[in-house]
Design a protein around this motif. Sequence first.
Motif, PDB file in Angstrom:
ATOM      1  N   ARG A  10     -14.967 -45.247  25.910  1.00 53.53           N
ATOM      2  CA  ARG A  10     -14.765 -44.184  26.882  1.00 53.53           C
ATOM      3  C   ARG A  10     -13.921 -43.112  26.225  1.00 53.53           C
ATOM      4  O   ARG A  10     -13.116 -43.383  25.329  1.00 53.53           O
ATOM      5  CB  ARG A  10     -14.120 -44.699  28.175  1.00 53.53           C
ATOM      6  CG  ARG A  10     -12.601 -44.855  28.140  1.00 53.53           C
ATOM      7  CD  ARG A  10     -12.094 -45.983  27.260  1.00 53.53           C
ATOM      8  NE  ARG A  10     -10.650 -46.084  27.254  1.00 53.53           N
ATOM      9  CZ  ARG A  10      -9.848 -45.415  26.429  1.00 53.53           C
ATOM     10  NH1 ARG A  10     -10.351 -44.522  25.604  1.00 53.53           N
ATOM     11  NH2 ARG A  10      -8.560 -45.594  26.434  1.00 53.53           N
ATOM     12  N   GLY A  11     -14.096 -41.880  26.651  1.00 52.77           N
ATOM     13  CA  GLY A  11     -13.360 -40.793  26.025  1.00 52.77           C
ATOM     14  C   GLY A  11     -12.866 -39.793  27.046  1.00 52.77           C
ATOM     15  O   GLY A  11     -13.262 -39.806  28.215  1.00 52.77           O
ATOM     16  N   TYR A  12     -11.984 -38.930  26.572  1.00 55.35           N
ATOM     17  CA  TYR A  12     -11.461 -37.843  27.394  1.00 55.35           C
ATOM     18  C   TYR A  12     -12.215 -36.578  27.010  1.00 55.35           C
ATOM     19  O   TYR A  12     -12.114 -36.115  25.876  1.00 55.35           O
ATOM     20  CB  TYR A  12      -9.961 -37.678  27.164  1.00 55.35           C
ATOM     21  CG  TYR A  12      -9.171 -38.923  27.530  1.00 55.35           C
ATOM     22  CD1 TYR A  12      -8.771 -39.151  28.844  1.00 55.35           C
ATOM     23  CD2 TYR A  12      -8.866 -39.884  26.567  1.00 55.35           C
ATOM     24  CE1 TYR A  12      -8.065 -40.300  29.193  1.00 55.35           C
ATOM     25  CE2 TYR A  12      -8.169 -41.036  26.900  1.00 55.35           C
ATOM     26  CZ  TYR A  12      -7.766 -41.237  28.209  1.00 55.35           C
ATOM     27  OH  TYR A  12      -7.079 -42.372  28.546  1.00 55.35           O
ATOM     28  N   LYS A  19     -14.971 -35.433  22.617  1.00 52.05           N
ATOM     29  CA  LYS A  19     -14.252 -36.415  23.411  1.00 52.05           C
ATOM     30  C   LYS A  19     -13.173 -37.082  22.572  1.00 52.05           C
ATOM     31  O   LYS A  19     -13.384 -37.364  21.389  1.00 52.05           O
ATOM     32  CB  LYS A  19     -15.224 -37.487  23.943  1.00 52.05           C
ATOM     33  CG  LYS A  19     -16.305 -36.926  24.856  1.00 52.05           C
ATOM     34  CD  LYS A  19     -17.391 -37.949  25.141  1.00 52.05           C
ATOM     35  CE  LYS A  19     -18.531 -37.327  25.927  1.00 52.05           C
ATOM     36  NZ  LYS A  19     -19.666 -38.280  26.108  1.00 52.05           N
ATOM     37  N   ILE A  21     -10.378 -40.301  21.982  1.00 52.19           N
ATOM     38  CA  ILE A  21     -10.144 -41.712  22.324  1.00 52.19           C
ATOM     39  C   ILE A  21      -8.681 -41.950  22.701  1.00 52.19           C
ATOM     40  O   ILE A  21      -8.301 -43.070  23.044  1.00 52.19           O
ATOM     41  CB  ILE A  21     -10.564 -42.658  21.178  1.00 52.19           C
ATOM     42  CG1 ILE A  21      -9.716 -42.419  19.923  1.00 52.19           C
ATOM     43  CG2 ILE A  21     -12.046 -42.500  20.870  1.00 52.19           C
ATOM     44  CD1 ILE A  21      -9.926 -43.457  18.833  1.00 52.19           C
ATOM     45  N   ASN A  23      -5.142 -39.662  24.686  1.00 54.66           N
ATOM     46  CA  ASN A  23      -4.795 -38.506  25.504  1.00 54.66           C
ATOM     47  C   ASN A  23      -3.326 -38.163  25.273  1.00 54.66           C
ATOM     48  O   ASN A  23      -2.481 -38.286  26.152  1.00 54.66           O
ATOM     49  CB  ASN A  23      -5.069 -38.785  26.986  1.00 54.66           C
ATOM     50  CG  ASN A  23      -5.511 -37.558  27.742  1.00 54.66           C
ATOM     51  OD1 ASN A  23      -5.784 -36.508  27.159  1.00 54.66           O
ATOM     52  ND2 ASN A  23      -5.579 -37.664  29.066  1.00 54.66           N
ATOM     53  N   ASN A  76      -8.116 -35.843  20.569  1.00 51.89           N
ATOM     54  CA  ASN A  76      -7.173 -36.867  21.032  1.00 51.89           C
ATOM     55  C   ASN A  76      -5.939 -36.279  21.709  1.00 51.89           C
ATOM     56  O   ASN A  76      -5.072 -37.026  22.161  1.00 51.89           O
ATOM     57  CB  ASN A  76      -6.709 -37.734  19.858  1.00 51.89           C
ATOM     58  CG  ASN A  76      -7.758 -38.732  19.401  1.00 51.89           C
ATOM     59  OD1 ASN A  76      -8.801 -38.874  20.028  1.00 51.89           O
ATOM     60  ND2 ASN A  76      -7.491 -39.413  18.310  1.00 51.89           N
ATOM     61  N   THR A 140     -11.975 -40.722  32.571  1.00 55.23           N
ATOM     62  CA  THR A 140     -12.660 -40.839  31.284  1.00 55.23           C
ATOM     63  C   THR A 140     -14.168 -40.777  31.513  1.00 55.23           C
ATOM     64  O   THR A 140     -14.644 -40.932  32.642  1.00 55.23           O
ATOM     65  CB  THR A 140     -12.302 -42.150  30.569  1.00 55.23           C
ATOM     66  OG1 THR A 140     -12.660 -43.252  31.407  1.00 55.23           O
ATOM     67  CG2 THR A 140     -10.815 -42.200  30.246  1.00 55.23           C
TER      68      THR A 140
END
Length: 404
Positions: A10-12, A19, A21, A23, A76, A140
Amino acid sequence: MKTHGIGTMRGYLRSDGRKGIRNVVAVGYLVECAHHVAREIAIPFREHDVHVIGFPGCYPNDYADRMMERLCTHPNVGAVLLVSLGCESFNKYALERAVRATGRPVKTIVIQAAGGTRKSIDEGRAFIAEQRALLDAAPTVPMDVSELVIGTVCGGSDGTSGITGNPAAGRAFDQFVEEGAACIFEETGELIGCEHIMAARAATPELGVELEASVAKAARYYATLGYGSFAAGNADGGLSTIEEKSMGAYAKSGASPITGLIKPGDIPPRGGLYLLDVVPDGEVRFGFPNINDNAEIAELIACGSHAVLFVTGRGSVVGSAISPVVKICANPETYRRMEDDMDVDAGRILEGKAGLAEVGLEIHDLVVSLGAGARTKSEQLGHQEFILTYKSFEPIGPACLPAA
């Protein structure tokens, strides 16, 4: 390529479509005089993804400007606090505007205007507490392996590095490239003697010429300095020459075709394998290209690396700000001594307990697990090393990204 027992990545999601990994809140000091205040601001949040980065110089440098912008807008990173003394040459408001343009929350504290150390620290901590609460609640989105950018570096190399750890990292790179990820290896000063082999793997003959030229530039640079990228610890660990060290370092690139040549701050435009040229262009002006391993890690991260594979034979404890560092230990004796700092025991290959393919898959799966919430040993231990020095680069030419 299937992973084994790993949760879904899942990513931001960021405004540019990339995206992250992680935050992270990045706290960036813009001159060494502001470093203490930046560090004090971050200390209460050291276990909550608040990372200190910065440029120590008081005089302007285009490379430093570019690096700080790339790092503060890394996928990130979710929010940024800039800490300025006030009289340095760094264009703090240009950096602030660049960060704000990406939709990230950003604040600049000028110590001289804020009233000194204590007031600046209080103001900075209030901003971070607010942003950390928002980031912790951020949603996410699903993330595919093809969206990853992965860097690799070796440090504290010994005679085992080129036999186990580096080739295992290369196997992981081959898997990632096959899956569409972008993989970046470096550095040209530790590839002397391997330039013709690299050129034969280039996507085009023109790129092959550029790869050879980058290594020739590094050789000239080190000849001018009077020494190369070969430390006393390398010799103590059983390496005899820069060429021998180069063969081991080269192994971590794997066997995929080389897609392009980039420089610090250049973001790979698509998946594939890229060489990062870290040796400055022009005459020797600023001394040793990378004064320690963390300088190389920072440059890989500035190129968008979500994670960095770090191969070591003699042992290293470093991590990094912004992106996780995966420690791959090439020497089984070192691993047994420093297991708390190591993520992968590639020394098992030397002892006949595992093969290259098996360890390569282990590295691959470990990186994927970082996108599912796992943490590296260096993250668990709180390592956030960072260093940025003066350099000068010219833009890459059209032959460097032939598929663009």
